[in-house]
Design a protein around this motif. Structure first.
Motif, PDB file in Angstrom:
ATOM      1  N   ALA A  39      15.262 -23.656 -21.932  1.00 60.81           N
ATOM      2  CA  ALA A  39      14.520 -22.808 -20.998  1.00 60.81           C
ATOM      3  C   ALA A  39      13.813 -23.609 -19.913  1.00 60.81           C
ATOM      4  N   ALA A  40      13.276 -24.785 -20.254  1.00 64.19           N
ATOM      5  CA  ALA A  40      12.511 -25.551 -19.267  1.00 64.19           C
ATOM      6  C   ALA A  40      13.359 -25.934 -18.047  1.00 64.19           C
ATOM      7  N   PRO A  41      14.537 -26.564 -18.195  1.00 58.99           N
ATOM      8  CA  PRO A  41      15.327 -26.881 -16.996  1.00 58.99           C
ATOM      9  C   PRO A  41      15.817 -25.642 -16.261  1.00 58.99           C
ATOM     10  N   ILE A  42      16.073 -24.548 -16.994  1.00 61.79           N
ATOM     11  CA  ILE A  42      16.493 -23.317 -16.317  1.00 61.79           C
ATOM     12  C   ILE A  42      15.375 -22.800 -15.423  1.00 61.79           C
ATOM     13  N   LEU A  97      12.903 -24.520 -14.047  1.00 58.84           N
ATOM     14  CA  LEU A  97      12.741 -25.409 -12.900  1.00 58.84           C
ATOM     15  C   LEU A  97      13.872 -25.213 -11.893  1.00 58.84           C
ATOM     16  N   GLY A  98      15.108 -25.097 -12.392  1.00 59.38           N
ATOM     17  CA  GLY A  98      16.240 -24.891 -11.491  1.00 59.38           C
ATOM     18  C   GLY A  98      16.140 -23.579 -10.733  1.00 59.38           C
ATOM     19  N   ALA A  99      15.733 -22.501 -11.430  1.00 57.85           N
ATOM     20  CA  ALA A  99      15.582 -21.211 -10.761  1.00 57.85           C
ATOM     21  C   ALA A  99      14.509 -21.274  -9.683  1.00 57.85           C
ATOM     22  N   ALA A 100      13.405 -21.986  -9.953  1.00 55.70           N
ATOM     23  CA  ALA A 100      12.345 -22.115  -8.953  1.00 55.70           C
ATOM     24  C   ALA A 100      12.845 -22.859  -7.719  1.00 55.70           C
ATOM     25  N   LEU A 101      13.613 -23.906  -7.920  1.00 54.34           N
ATOM     26  CA  LEU A 101      14.132 -24.663  -6.777  1.00 54.34           C
ATOM     27  C   LEU A 101      15.099 -23.803  -5.959  1.00 54.34           C
ATOM     28  N   VAL A 102      15.934 -23.043  -6.623  1.00 57.93           N
ATOM     29  CA  VAL A 102      16.871 -22.185  -5.898  1.00 57.93           C
ATOM     30  C   VAL A 102      16.122 -21.130  -5.097  1.00 57.93           C
ATOM     31  N   LEU A 103      15.107 -20.497  -5.715  1.00 54.50           N
ATOM     32  CA  LEU A 103      14.339 -19.482  -5.006  1.00 54.50           C
ATOM     33  C   LEU A 103      13.614 -20.060  -3.802  1.00 54.50           C
ATOM     34  N   ALA A 104      13.222 -21.325  -3.889  1.00 56.55           N
ATOM     35  CA  ALA A 104      12.459 -21.927  -2.796  1.00 56.55           C
ATOM     36  C   ALA A 104      13.323 -22.256  -1.588  1.00 56.55           C
TER      37      ALA A 104
END
Length: 769
Positions: A746-749, A751-758
């Motif tokens: 869950a942790a890398p998911i 972080l990855g989702a936050a980067l994509v949204l940004a």
């Protein structure tokens, strides 16, 4: 005020639609929060409301039927205001398997004493000797409903006294009972039978009663319970000195105090549910406040120039804020009405988990007070957000001269990191808003991790019976040596142990269910929480709950009364999960087999625990049940209460994930829009599109990474404390089960989702170009 009203009308003409949308959003969030609060309040108050609804007695005792003088003495004991004397029978249920049930009935029952809440059907008619009301747990366990028939044969007093050695066919009358109702009580068992008949049954079969339970209403004096307990103990000793009952081993000389002796696990379950709902309400409220606050801030930021004009024309800051509050009043009313309506609708939700078993009023129960106060608070909070946003937007701040900084610093080689962090912490939209966003993210992650770890611990306990002291597949009551020898040679039996059960008295007079096990074949595992099992003289292992209540641990000394003149000092060598003879978890103690007879109060009961070979349990049970009183593995009520919560951690985790995800997505999606001017300046100064996207990625990571670094250990700490309290309160190990696999994925998911949204929003792409 004329100017204030004029500005308010102008604000309504140009911005009322946006404020109404924000009011609807805030009302929905506040309504869900109020509904959660109402559900928590109904869950918390279920048990005390049931206690009042049934007219629960203050004290109860069971007197052997062949000790009438003791029965007469109970009525005259100190502290007694009212006493209802009843009858109790032991009956064999006629059928293919050997089963017994206790039946209780009485005459002239007081109107305000001990009336179960009806879950289905009705109470037995006073003139119907064959009608009974069964307890809700018995109905669930045996599949009984209104209209079910129970063929029984009553045991005589002599047969009850021979329960441990066998007594042949029942010698009492046979009858067929009809279930006319299913009842709900705070607790069943002990002096309160699971099958309740009417006055006609009591009159017809009074001569076959084995015991005379007495239900007592005590006076209001503070010491009435202690006085009654001491008086009954003395009266029972005098009665035994004159003539000891032939069923003394089966009618305990204990005083039950139903109102004050509530199951500690129940309070822990209630606390767990209420705390879980409070966490959900807090995160929902904070997340909604952050989202609405950002929306209101943008709403007023677009209207900053009119405030500057108004200020130049002489309107003070208070007048300008008042005008915006008047303009937002319709939106506040909409938010209040929506929140109140949702709060009232939550009255249809019954208590969560096992607390639903104690709800005396199933169905709609409108929380009027919560809805009314919550609606007013919703309107006030929405107006407060509007007022703060308007004041901050309209304030004229003097800019400080820039501080002198070194021309080259160690971080200047990575401008994306520098600018991204400054945007997140100090840029436009940063400051308190950024701190609030990070705080909500940390609390959300902590709540998600805590609920997942708590849920994993509950799941492990429920699906590993050895952890709650029920490793055996089958239990044979009143096991005799010929039966044990037959079981040892049965290839379907993988493990067999003889268990001796009795009552152990501590030096201070506290009774504990004590037991000792002798292995006859194979090994039946025992869940050891700390230390080890007792093996020698002077060693004892306690339930974790008892150890916590007594304030003792491994290595401490515990005095125990004996049949002699002096107590024996036992050394605590461990804490274990143990189920007593009545199926209760968390109150017992284990001693070495050779020493139980020295400290037991009365003749120990003998039972056999069986672990069947793989796939052979059903066939073995069908065979043994023909001539032995057999019971399968039954989950203790304390664990069943937790089993009812299995879905709650999942629901909480999903809810928190959705709320936190939506709040984070809203914050990150609007980040590029909020910082578009700064990103444009960076591009004009020579930043490449990759550097612009990297800046936004750093801005997103500044929110997510602290949430993960702080939220995960905080959540595990919360879960460890909460699970330790729950586990020790019911009498099992407090070892936490951490779902490391889920966390690692869950942790890398996240972080990855936050980067994509940004980096993907249109404003970010435009700025990068």
């Amino acid at each position: 005020m004329g100017a204030v009203r004029a500005v308010a009308r102008a604000e309504r003409r140009t911005g009322l639609r946006g404020l109404l949308l924000l009011g609807v959003l805030f009302g929905l969030v506040a309504g869900v929060v109020l509904g959660t609060v109402a559900l928590a309040e109904r869950t918390r108050g279920a048990y005390p409301r049931l206690v009042d609804a049934v007219g629960l007695d203050d004290a109860r005792v069971a007197v052997a039927a062949d000790q009438p003088q003791l029965l007469a003495d109970v009525r005259r004991l100190p502290g007694v205001r009212e006493a209802w004397v009843t009858y109790s029978w032991v009956a064999q249920v006629r059928g293919q398997s050997l089963q017994f049930v206790s039946i209780g009935a009485g005459q002239n029952q007081p109107a305000d004493l001990l009336h179960p809440v009806l879950v289905a059907g009705r109470t037995p008619a006073p003139d119907a000797p064959d009608e009974v009301l069964v307890s809700e747990p018995l109905a669930e366990r045996r599949g009984l409903t209104v209209g079910s028939r129970i063929p029984v044969a009553l045991l005589t007093l002599r047969q009850v006294s021979d329960f441990d050695v066998g007594f042949g066919p029942p010698e009492g009358p046979s009858t067929e009972l009809t279930v006319v109702g299913v009842g709900r009580m705070p607790a069943w068992g002990g002096a309160l039978a699971n099958v309740l008949a009417g006055p006609a049954f009591a009159q017809r079969h009074a001569g076959y009663a084995a015991a005379r339970p007495v239900f007592v209403r005590l006076t209001d004096d503070p010491g009435s319970a202690a006085a009654f307990t001491a008086g009954f103990t003395a009266a029972a000793a005098r009665a035994d000195a004159v003539s000891r009952s032939i069923v003394a081993d089966y009618v305990p000389r204990t005083v039950e105090l139903p109102r004050s002796d509530a199951d500690p696990a129940l309070a822990t379950t209630e606390q767990t549910l209420v705390v879980g709902l409070a966490v959900v309400a807090a995160v929902l409220g904070m997340g909604g406040a952050v989202v609405v606050g950002q929306g209101v801030g943008r709403h007023h930021q677009l209207r900053r120039e009119p405030q500057l004009v108004e200020s130049a024309l002489g309107m003070g800051a208070g007048q300008r804020v008042t005008a915006r509050l008047l303009a937002a009043a319709p939106a506040a009313v909409v938010a209040a009405l929506l929140a109140g309506a949702l709060g009232l609708a939550a009255g249809r939700l019954e208590p969560l988990g096992s607390l639903a078993r104690f709800e005396p009023e199933p169905g709609l129960r409108p929380p009027w007070a919560i809805a009314a106060v919550g609606a007013v608070a919703t309107a006030a909070l929405f107006l407060a957000i509007v007022g703060v946003a308007a004041a901050v937007t309209g304030s004229v701040r003097r800019r400080r001269p820039p501080a002198v900084r070194p021309a080259v610093t160690w971080w200047s080689r990575w401008p994306a990191v520098t600018v991204g962090v400054r945007m997140a912490v100090r840029g436009r939209g940063g400051g308190p808003g950024a701190v609030m966003a990070v705080a909500v993210a940390v609390l959300s992650v902590a709540g998600i991790v805590a609920t997942l770890a708590f849920g994993a611990s509950v799941d492990r306990l429920v699906h590993e019976p050895a952890r709650y002291g029920q490793a055996a597949d089958l239990t044979v009551a009143d096991a005799r040596e010929p039966d044990m020898a037959r079981l040892v040679g049965d290839p379907r039996v993988a493990a067999l142990a003889t268990v001796y059960s009795s009552t152990v008295l501590l030096a201070d007079g506290r009774p504990l269910p004590g037991s000792a096990a002798v292995a006859r074949k194979g090994v039946i595992p025992v869940a050891v929480a700390t230390g080890r099992l007792p093996t020698g003289y002077g060693e004892i292992a306690l339930s974790p709950r008892v150890a916590r209540e007594l304030g003792v641990g491994v290595g401490d000394v515990l005095p125990v009364q004996t049949s002699g003149l002096w107590p024996i000092d036992f050394r605590v060598v461990g804490t274990v999960a143990v189920v007593d003879e009545s199926g209760g978890l968390g109150d017992g103690a284990l001693v070495a087999p050779l020493q139980l007879g020295q400290v037991s109060q009365g003749v120990p009961l003998v039972s056999a625990q069986i672990v069947a070979a793989p796939g052979r349990a059903d066939a073995l049970a069908a065979d043994l049940g023909r001539d032995l009183e057999l019971s399968g593995r039954e989950m203790p009520a304390e664990v069943r209460n937790l089993a009812d919560l299995l879905r709650l951690p999942e629901i909480l985790a999903v809810t928190l994930t959705l709320v936190a995800g939506l709040a984070l997505a809203h914050s990150l999606l609007s980040a590029a829009r909020r910082h578009r001017r700064e990103l444009t300046v960076l591009a004009a100064l020579g930043a490449t599109p990759g550097q612009v996207r990297a800046t936004l990625a750093v801005l997103a990571a500044t929110t997510v990474v602290p949430a993960l670094l702080l939220g995960v250990p905080l959540g595990l700490g919360i879960a460890r404390v909460l699970w330790w309290q729950v586990a020790t309160s019911i009498g099992v190990s407090g070892e936490l089960s951490v779902p490391w696999g889920v966390l690692a994925v869950a942790a890398p998911i996240a972080l990855g989702a936050a980067l994509v949204l940004a980096v993907l929003p249109r404003a970010a792409r435009a700025a990068a170009r």
